[in-house]
Design an enzyme around this catalytic site. Structure first.
Site, PDB file in Angstrom:
ATOM      1  N   ASP A   1      -3.771   7.786  -0.130  1.00 14.87           N
ATOM      2  CA  ASP A   1      -4.440   7.535   1.140  1.00 14.87           C
ATOM      3  C   ASP A   1      -5.783   6.833   0.959  1.00 14.87           C
ATOM      4  OD1 ASP A   1      -2.638   8.440   2.930  1.00 14.87           O
ATOM      5  OD2 ASP A   1      -3.480  10.449   3.124  1.00 14.87           O
TER       6      ASP A   1
ATOM      7  N   TYR B   1      -2.140  15.794  -9.948  1.00 15.71           N
ATOM      8  CA  TYR B   1      -3.288  15.439  -9.116  1.00 15.71           C
ATOM      9  C   TYR B   1      -4.428  16.387  -9.462  1.00 15.71           C
ATOM     10  CZ  TYR B   1      -0.799  12.427  -5.768  1.00 15.71           C
ATOM     11  OH  TYR B   1      -0.115  11.403  -5.180  1.00 15.71           O
TER      12      TYR B   1
END
Lengths: 257, 257
Positions: free
Chosen positions: B54, B112
């Protein structure tokens, strides 16, 4: 109204500023801080800083003082200023001081650090905060050259020709070169090199020019002996190598007790 | 001309981009990379990425592939692309792959990391690269809550309502919470907290929503049991807490051998 002296300790990322010093039009760290202080104390404020930093140079632990007639308790300036300051300037401590304290004249020791990213590829996370050097550096040679700078010397050969001070004699207590391996998992990642300079004070551009000389040695272009001779020559016209500002951090400022 | 498949590994700082995915007008990582590739190979190029990120999200080790008919050797794309790419995107590896390799479908594991700056004052050097949380966090409670996420679960309660996939079942292998003390010399400096999520794959906004839930636990607002019940409810309408993108890093992508 009673005049009081307030000491501020603060960090800033120098990237967006044309140096610490107040400018007529361009943004400066001093300009931003004085604008916020005026709003808080209700009168014009002039910051006296431990020493200016150039455009793009960072500070981890800068110190300044100002005089005010306002009644705000000294320690309240941390939160009050941080509420209004831009995100890249952060006040860490504030304190009322005896009136004979001076943020510039009372300094007994300063530490600067210069960060070098030494690897083949750049790193998008270190853009504005380190100087990228692609070629491998001879660290032991750099350490040998750094030894020549330790002690009390006339640093005419290692400051800007625009340095206007009575004496170019300064004392360097320590130059340390720390090498950290970066993420070995990621291909092309090399070393994070920090040069730490601790001394009584530094002349204009002196840390960057000492770093520039050590880098020439690290690249094998200059010998440690050449650097020693440069220092001994005390010549303002000797060939100087500057390094860019984004690797430089004012790291610490110490005062007499 | 022979078609070849080239794999790229690259880092980017997401701050200046409206996410990875190509946009019609706004700057994107994919847009910048495809523009440079077109210039190098002389035809339109479409990147297939391991997964989108994003706006504002960073990548340390993102992977993509593209198909070309040009004759440039696979490993040459590193230097060639870095010459033309903006400074906040850096190619780390490039390699010609067998034609059955696919940067998205062949992923077997992703990592992540989410970075939290946990201290009273902000830090001008972590602005775009960590989420600043002022209140102290209950790390052991966060670790207890994280245990409930380990293993294979339906993560409907922890992804965006805009997630359009057949199955919301994913497997999390590990959630690690590392706490590093920051510079203790500087007043007001606290902890640098890294949350590491390693799993088979993650749904849209899933890492940020897991982090958001763990932060609610860390702040004492939710209990680890509440988080367990949320997960079990598999409800798209459960109250979700998102955290801002600047703390999130796509850290690693692993492929089948």
């Amino acid at each position: 109204m009673q005049e009081r002296k307030i000491k501020l300790v603060f960090s800033y990322r120098g990237t967006a500023y044309h140096g610490f010093q107040r400018q007529r039009v361009l943004p400066s760290v001093q300009g931003e801080m004085e604008k916020v202080l005026k709003r808080l104390v209700g009168h014009e404020v002039s910051l006296a800083v431990s020493g200016r930093t150039d455009a793009g140079v960072h500070a981890r632990y800068q110190t300044a003082h100002f005089i005010t007639t306002c009644g705000i308790p000294g320690e309240r300036f941390v939160q009050a200023m941080n509420t209004f300051l831009p995100d890249d300037i952060v006040v860490l401590e504030s304190k009322e001081m005896p009136f004979d304290f001076h943020a510039r004249y009372d300094v007994v020791e300063k530490t600067y650090r210069y960060r070098i990213l030494n690897q083949r590829q750049s790193d998008p996370f270190l853009l504005d905060r380190a100087y990228w050097v692609r070629v491998p550096l001879r660290i032991e040679q750099m350490r040998a050259a750094a030894e020549h700078f330790i002690g009390t010397h006339d640093f005419t050969s290692f400051c800007s020709v625009r340095t206007h001070v009575d004496s170019k004699v300064r004392t360097i207590y320590e130059i340390r070169i720390d090498v950290e391996e970066r993420d070995p998992y990621v291909k092309g990642q090399g070393q994070d090199i920090w040069l730490t300079f601790r001394g009584s004070g530094f002349l204009y551009n002196m840390v960057r020019m000492l770093t520039g000389a050590l880098l020439e040695v690290g690249k094998g272009r200059w010998t440690p002996e050449y650097v020693k001779d440069m220092l001994a020559s005390k010549s303002p016209s000797v060939r100087k190598v500057n390094v860019p500002p984004q690797g430089l951090y004012l790291w610490d400022v110490k005062y007499k007790e």
